[in-house]
Scaffold this active site. Structure first.
Site, mmCIF file in Angstrom:
data_model
loop_
_atom_site.group_PDB
_atom_site.id
_atom_site.type_symbol
_atom_site.label_atom_id
_atom_site.label_comp_id
_atom_site.label_asym_id
_atom_site.label_seq_id
_atom_site.Cartn_x
_atom_site.Cartn_y
_atom_site.Cartn_z
ATOM 1 N N HIS A 47 21.996 0.804 68.523
ATOM 2 C CA HIS A 47 20.917 -0.153 68.282
ATOM 3 C C HIS A 47 20.464 -0.797 69.604
ATOM 4 O O HIS A 47 20.199 -2.003 69.663
ATOM 5 C CB HIS A 47 21.387 -1.212 67.280
ATOM 6 C CG HIS A 47 20.308 -1.813 66.455
ATOM 7 N ND1 HIS A 47 19.365 -2.662 66.980
ATOM 8 C CD2 HIS A 47 20.000 -1.676 65.147
ATOM 9 C CE1 HIS A 47 18.548 -3.034 66.005
ATOM 10 N NE2 HIS A 47 18.908 -2.453 64.888
ATOM 11 N N GLU B 200 16.268 4.227 66.973
ATOM 12 C CA GLU B 200 17.588 4.473 66.393
ATOM 13 C C GLU B 200 17.625 5.802 65.635
ATOM 14 O O GLU B 200 17.170 5.879 64.505
ATOM 15 C CB GLU B 200 17.932 3.356 65.412
ATOM 16 C CG GLU B 200 17.676 1.952 65.912
ATOM 17 C CD GLU B 200 17.512 0.964 64.745
ATOM 18 O OE1 GLU B 200 18.238 1.071 63.749
ATOM 19 O OE2 GLU B 200 16.636 0.103 64.823
ATOM 20 N N HIS C 137 23.126 -1.963 58.128
ATOM 21 C CA HIS C 137 23.972 -1.665 59.280
ATOM 22 C C HIS C 137 25.463 -1.915 59.010
ATOM 23 O O HIS C 137 26.171 -2.493 59.845
ATOM 24 C CB HIS C 137 23.507 -2.456 60.501
ATOM 25 C CG HIS C 137 22.109 -2.137 60.949
ATOM 26 N ND1 HIS C 137 21.535 -0.901 60.792
ATOM 27 C CD2 HIS C 137 21.154 -2.913 61.544
ATOM 28 C CE1 HIS C 137 20.301 -0.906 61.291
ATOM 29 N NE2 HIS C 137 20.035 -2.122 61.730
HETATM 30 C C1 BGC Z 1 16.128 -2.703 61.084
HETATM 31 C C2 BGC Z 1 15.395 -4.009 60.926
HETATM 32 C C3 BGC Z 1 16.352 -5.129 61.134
HETATM 33 C C4 BGC Z 1 16.977 -4.979 62.487
HETATM 34 C C5 BGC Z 1 17.996 -6.033 62.730
HETATM 35 C C6 BGC Z 1 16.681 -2.657 62.461
HETATM 36 O O1 BGC Z 1 17.370 -1.479 62.655
HETATM 37 O O2 BGC Z 1 15.272 -1.612 60.852
HETATM 38 O O3 BGC Z 1 14.798 -4.099 59.649
HETATM 39 O O4 BGC Z 1 15.736 -6.372 61.016
HETATM 40 O O5 BGC Z 1 17.580 -3.726 62.609
HETATM 41 O O6 BGC Z 1 18.115 -6.231 64.065
#
Ligand code: BGC
Length: 342
Positions: A174, A309, A104
């Protein structure tokens, strides 16, 4: 409805919020911190108004945790293996923050930034962020724009970006949903449908193992409505290793289309997701561990919400077979999603 104070960061900078929409339609509260969905109140199937997203209790808590609750994530949503990729023949090294990988956008992703509220009205807000050249290791000055709009029973997010040098971009929201409201328990009894025949199997650090695989015959099959708890609690090796569903689906079709439906029978609430993206990361809040206090009171625990997402496929910068994540000067990156309540 204007902009108001929503608290302060530990360094004293103030965080602002803007509210869009009006009952009986969706009412969306957004923070400039991370261009975050802080609450989303809708009329549920039982006629009651409920907030249906998880959120942190304060801006300081938002910075304290790495669960990305409600945030707009970037510059690169999902993982880049070992934080390395080759762009136009040159190796790029970006910040790692998740088991040796970049997740991210790296350690200081867009979810932690104060975006500028460039424009707002009663139904629309536009946030902008300038990410400098070299930010978290990514090349090029990126100008990102997140426009949220409430229209009837739809909430729409349009993400755009431009750059002054070749770079990679993958932006998404998210937001974690719980259609019975945060604090109501887990999403185990919610039902999910995803318009996908294949998904991306991953290793123990969330990096694709190779080719896409059929969902048929696995608990990750959501081609017809399936109860989430059944998948989350299955012994399938992909699910066990991720502590639940944390997988990217290869969505059917192209263009802005309906890709997923989430429902709760308990409150009779339905969320339909539309997007123009090829992939959908379905993440059932597997790593929520009670350490983060909820804005709704109590604490966020495993499975309290589900993030849907829309995005590119994971690690696309290292997987030419997954397409391209490259944005070049003169081009405009565009990604859209719609949350439709019924
Ligand atoms: C990911 C997870 C991660 C999470 C964090 C998600 O988008 O796929 O692996 O732990 O984000 O909040």
């Amino acid at each position: 409805m204007g902009v108001s104070e929503a608290g302060a960061l530990p360094d004293g900078r103030s965080v602002r919020q803007v509210v869009l929409g009006a009952a009986p339609g969706p009412v969306l509260t957004l923070l400039d911190l991370g261009a975050t969905v802080q609450s989303l109140e809708v009329t549920c199937g039982d006629g009651l108004r409920r907030n249906v997203v998880l959120a942190h209790a304060s801006p300081a808590e938002h910075l304290e945790h790495t669960d990305y609750l409600g945030s707009t994530v970037g510059r690169y949503a999902n993982r880049i293996a070992a934080g390395r990729f080759v762009l136009d023949g040159v190796e790029v090294v970006v910040g790692t923050n998740d088991r040796g990988n970049s997740l991210h956008g790296g350690p200081d992703g867009f979810d932690r930034r104060l975006w500028e509220i460039a424009k707002h009205s009663g139904t629309e807000a536009r946030f902008t962020l300038v990410s400098p050249d070299g930010d978290q290791g990514f090349p090029g000055t990126l100008r990102a724009d997140a426009r949220f709009a409430v229209d009837g029973s739809d909430v729409r997010l349009d993400l755009t970006a431009t750059t002054d040098a070749p770079t990679v971009v993958n932006l998404t929201s998210h937001a974690y949903f719980n259609l019975d409201g945060p604090g109501s328990g887990t999403i185990d009894d919610h039902e999910l449908t995803v318009e996908a025949d294949r998904y991306t199997p991953v290793d123990g650090t969330g990096i694709p193992l190779g080719a896409h695989a059929p969902v048929a015959g696995t608990p990750l099959d959501f081609r017809t409505p399936a109860r989430l708890g059944t998948a989350i609690r299955s012994g399938h090796e992909q699910v066990a290793q991720a502590r639940g569903v944390d997988h990217n689906y290869v969505l059917r079709g192209s263009g802005l289309r309906s890709v997923a439906v989430l429902t709760s029978r308990r409150t009779g609430t339905k969320l339909e997701l539309l997007t123009d993206r090829p992939g959908l990361q379905v993440y059932t809040g597997n790593f929520l561990d009670g350490s983060s206090p909820s804005a709704a009171g109590g604490r966020h625990r495993q499975g309290d919400g589900i993030a849907l997402e829309p995005q590119l496929f994971p690690d696309t910068p290292n997987r030419p077979e997954f397409g391209s994540a490259v944005l070049r000067p003169g081009e405009t990156y565009r990604a859209s999603l719609v949350w439709r309540f019924g």
